[in-house]
Design a protein around this motif. Structure first.
Motif, PDB file in Angstrom:
ATOM      1  N   PRO A   1       0.791  -1.242   0.000  1.00  0.00           N
ATOM      2  CA  PRO A   1       0.000   0.000   0.000  1.00  0.00           C
ATOM      3  C   PRO A   1       0.820   1.286   0.000  1.00  0.00           C
ATOM      4  O   PRO A   1       0.440   2.246  -0.671  1.00  0.00           O
ATOM      5  CB  PRO A   1      -0.866  -0.108   1.258  1.00  0.00           C
ATOM      6  CG  PRO A   1      -0.436  -1.319   1.979  1.00  0.00           C
ATOM      7  CD  PRO A   1       0.472  -2.115   1.104  1.00  0.00           C
ATOM      8  N   ASP A   2       1.934   1.332   0.713  1.00  0.00           N
ATOM      9  CA  ASP A   2       2.728   2.568   0.730  1.00  0.00           C
ATOM     10  C   ASP A   2       3.330   2.831  -0.649  1.00  0.00           C
ATOM     11  O   ASP A   2       3.318   3.961  -1.139  1.00  0.00           O
ATOM     12  CB  ASP A   2       3.838   2.493   1.777  1.00  0.00           C
ATOM     13  CG  ASP A   2       3.285   2.503   3.193  1.00  0.00           C
ATOM     14  OD1 ASP A   2       2.127   2.921   3.388  1.00  0.00           O
ATOM     15  OD2 ASP A   2       4.015   2.075   4.115  1.00  0.00           O
ATOM     16  N   GLU A   3       3.828   1.790  -1.266  1.00  0.00           N
ATOM     17  CA  GLU A   3       4.404   1.920  -2.600  1.00  0.00           C
ATOM     18  C   GLU A   3       3.323   2.284  -3.619  1.00  0.00           C
ATOM     19  O   GLU A   3       3.519   3.148  -4.465  1.00  0.00           O
ATOM     20  CB  GLU A   3       5.079   0.600  -2.974  1.00  0.00           C
ATOM     21  CG  GLU A   3       5.891   0.644  -4.226  1.00  0.00           C
ATOM     22  CD  GLU A   3       6.610  -0.674  -4.473  1.00  0.00           C
ATOM     23  OE1 GLU A   3       6.350  -1.262  -5.534  1.00  0.00           O
ATOM     24  OE2 GLU A   3       7.397  -1.111  -3.613  1.00  0.00           O
ATOM     25  N   TRP A   4       2.162   1.632  -3.524  1.00  0.00           N
ATOM     26  CA  TRP A   4       1.076   1.911  -4.462  1.00  0.00           C
ATOM     27  C   TRP A   4       0.579   3.339  -4.306  1.00  0.00           C
ATOM     28  O   TRP A   4       0.273   4.020  -5.290  1.00  0.00           O
ATOM     29  CB  TRP A   4      -0.057   0.903  -4.295  1.00  0.00           C
ATOM     30  CG  TRP A   4      -1.122   1.057  -5.333  1.00  0.00           C
ATOM     31  CD1 TRP A   4      -2.403   1.462  -5.132  1.00  0.00           C
ATOM     32  CD2 TRP A   4      -0.997   0.826  -6.739  1.00  0.00           C
ATOM     33  NE1 TRP A   4      -3.091   1.504  -6.338  1.00  0.00           N
ATOM     34  CE2 TRP A   4      -2.232   1.109  -7.338  1.00  0.00           C
ATOM     35  CE3 TRP A   4       0.065   0.403  -7.554  1.00  0.00           C
ATOM     36  CZ2 TRP A   4      -2.467   0.997  -8.702  1.00  0.00           C
ATOM     37  CZ3 TRP A   4      -0.170   0.291  -8.916  1.00  0.00           C
ATOM     38  CH2 TRP A   4      -1.417   0.583  -9.479  1.00  0.00           C
ATOM     39  N   ALA A   5       0.529   3.838  -3.081  1.00  0.00           N
ATOM     40  CA  ALA A   5       0.087   5.213  -2.836  1.00  0.00           C
ATOM     41  C   ALA A   5       1.059   6.227  -3.449  1.00  0.00           C
ATOM     42  O   ALA A   5       0.660   7.339  -3.780  1.00  0.00           O
ATOM     43  CB  ALA A   5      -0.052   5.464  -1.336  1.00  0.00           C
ATOM     44  N   ALA A   6       2.308   5.845  -3.613  1.00  0.00           N
ATOM     45  CA  ALA A   6       3.327   6.742  -4.176  1.00  0.00           C
ATOM     46  C   ALA A   6       3.476   6.589  -5.683  1.00  0.00           C
ATOM     47  O   ALA A   6       4.408   7.131  -6.274  1.00  0.00           O
ATOM     48  CB  ALA A   6       4.666   6.473  -3.492  1.00  0.00           C
ATOM     49  N   THR A   7       2.556   5.871  -6.320  1.00  0.00           N
ATOM     50  CA  THR A   7       2.675   5.646  -7.754  1.00  0.00           C
ATOM     51  C   THR A   7       2.775   6.976  -8.501  1.00  0.00           C
ATOM     52  O   THR A   7       2.108   7.951  -8.160  1.00  0.00           O
ATOM     53  CB  THR A   7       1.505   4.791  -8.287  1.00  0.00           C
ATOM     54  OG1 THR A   7       1.794   4.404  -9.623  1.00  0.00           O
ATOM     55  CG2 THR A   7       0.186   5.518  -8.240  1.00  0.00           C
ATOM     56  N   ALA A   8       3.608   6.993  -9.506  1.00  0.00           N
ATOM     57  CA  ALA A   8       3.872   8.224 -10.258  1.00  0.00           C
ATOM     58  C   ALA A   8       2.694   8.652 -11.120  1.00  0.00           C
ATOM     59  O   ALA A   8       2.566   9.831 -11.440  1.00  0.00           O
ATOM     60  CB  ALA A   8       5.108   8.039 -11.132  1.00  0.00           C
ATOM     61  N   ASN A   9       1.855   7.722 -11.495  1.00  0.00           N
ATOM     62  CA  ASN A   9       0.759   8.041 -12.408  1.00  0.00           C
ATOM     63  C   ASN A   9      -0.534   7.375 -11.938  1.00  0.00           C
ATOM     64  O   ASN A   9      -0.887   6.303 -12.411  1.00  0.00           O
ATOM     65  CB  ASN A   9       1.112   7.583 -13.831  1.00  0.00           C
ATOM     66  CG  ASN A   9       0.013   7.881 -14.821  1.00  0.00           C
ATOM     67  OD1 ASN A   9      -0.885   8.674 -14.560  1.00  0.00           O
ATOM     68  ND2 ASN A   9       0.079   7.232 -15.967  1.00  0.00           N
ATOM     69  N   PRO A  10      -1.242   8.017 -11.023  1.00  0.00           N
ATOM     70  CA  PRO A  10      -2.483   7.432 -10.516  1.00  0.00           C
ATOM     71  C   PRO A  10      -3.549   7.202 -11.580  1.00  0.00           C
ATOM     72  O   PRO A  10      -4.478   6.428 -11.379  1.00  0.00           O
ATOM     73  CB  PRO A  10      -2.971   8.460  -9.480  1.00  0.00           C
ATOM     74  CG  PRO A  10      -1.793   9.298  -9.147  1.00  0.00           C
ATOM     75  CD  PRO A  10      -0.914   9.287 -10.363  1.00  0.00           C
TER      76      PRO A  10
END
Length: 191
Positions: A23-32
């Motif tokens: 979840p932390d990595e997914w929340a930081a995705t460059a292109n939501p």
């Protein structure tokens, strides 16, 4: 589509639940917006009669989020894969080396692939480079890909997700591996 033109395949790479299990990595995705853009590309490919290929990544026996035994090696539900569409599971970074994807595409007369998915610089870029080496014409839809930042480690500098995405599209385009396009260009709508 011209009956004499080679077929086109949309390769949806690693748009799978495994990534949301970090979840932390997914929340930081460059292109939501990547997943929404993939939805548009899939709908467009289906309207055109293009081949849609769902590619997932598995790391059997690792007990991690890419271990099929954990249940996360499946396409994200909102993408709606169909039973009659191609699906391959890879164990390498690119989608060709550990699968029969090339053979399946050749049997279908595919000459062009459209690349989208998760980890712009990893599985998407590597698949693009291999596809180009195999002689496929490649369209790389950067805004239908995403990645996460790379943290500094072992004396190396961190790299933001945005920088990774811009670097990837610049290299793929300028070095002749792919034509870089945007989702809106591919599906024929104004941004």
């Amino acid at each position: 589509m011209d009956q004499n033109s080679p077929a086109t395949a949309l390769l949806v790479i690693d748009a799978q639940e495994s990534f949301r299990q970090r979840p932390d990595e997914w929340a930081a995705t460059a292109n939501p917006s990547a997943i929404d853009n993939i939805v548009q590309l899939v709908a467009h490919a289906r309207r055109r009669g293009d081949v849609v290929v769902w590619i997932t990544h598995a790391e059997p026996g690792t007990a991690g989020v890419f271990d099929p035994a954990r249940g996360f090696v499946r396409v994200m539900d909102e993408l709606g894969p169909r039973d009659d569409e191609l699906a391959v599971t890879k164990t390498t970074v690119n989608a060709f080396t550990s699968t029969d994807l090339e053979e399946q595409l050749r049997q279908l007369g595919v000459g062009q692939v459209v690349v989208c998915g998760i980890r712009t610089e990893q599985c998407c870029e590597t698949t693009t480079r291999v596809a180009a080496d195999l002689g496929f014409e490649v369209l790389f839809v950067t805004d239908a890909t995403t990645t996460s930042p790379i943290e500094a480690a072992d004396g190396l500098s961190p790299v933001s997700g945005d920088d990774i995405m811009r670097r990837t599209e610049s290299i793929l385009s300028s070095r002749g591996f792919a034509t870089v396009v945007r989702t809106a260009d591919r599906v024929g709508v104004s941004a």
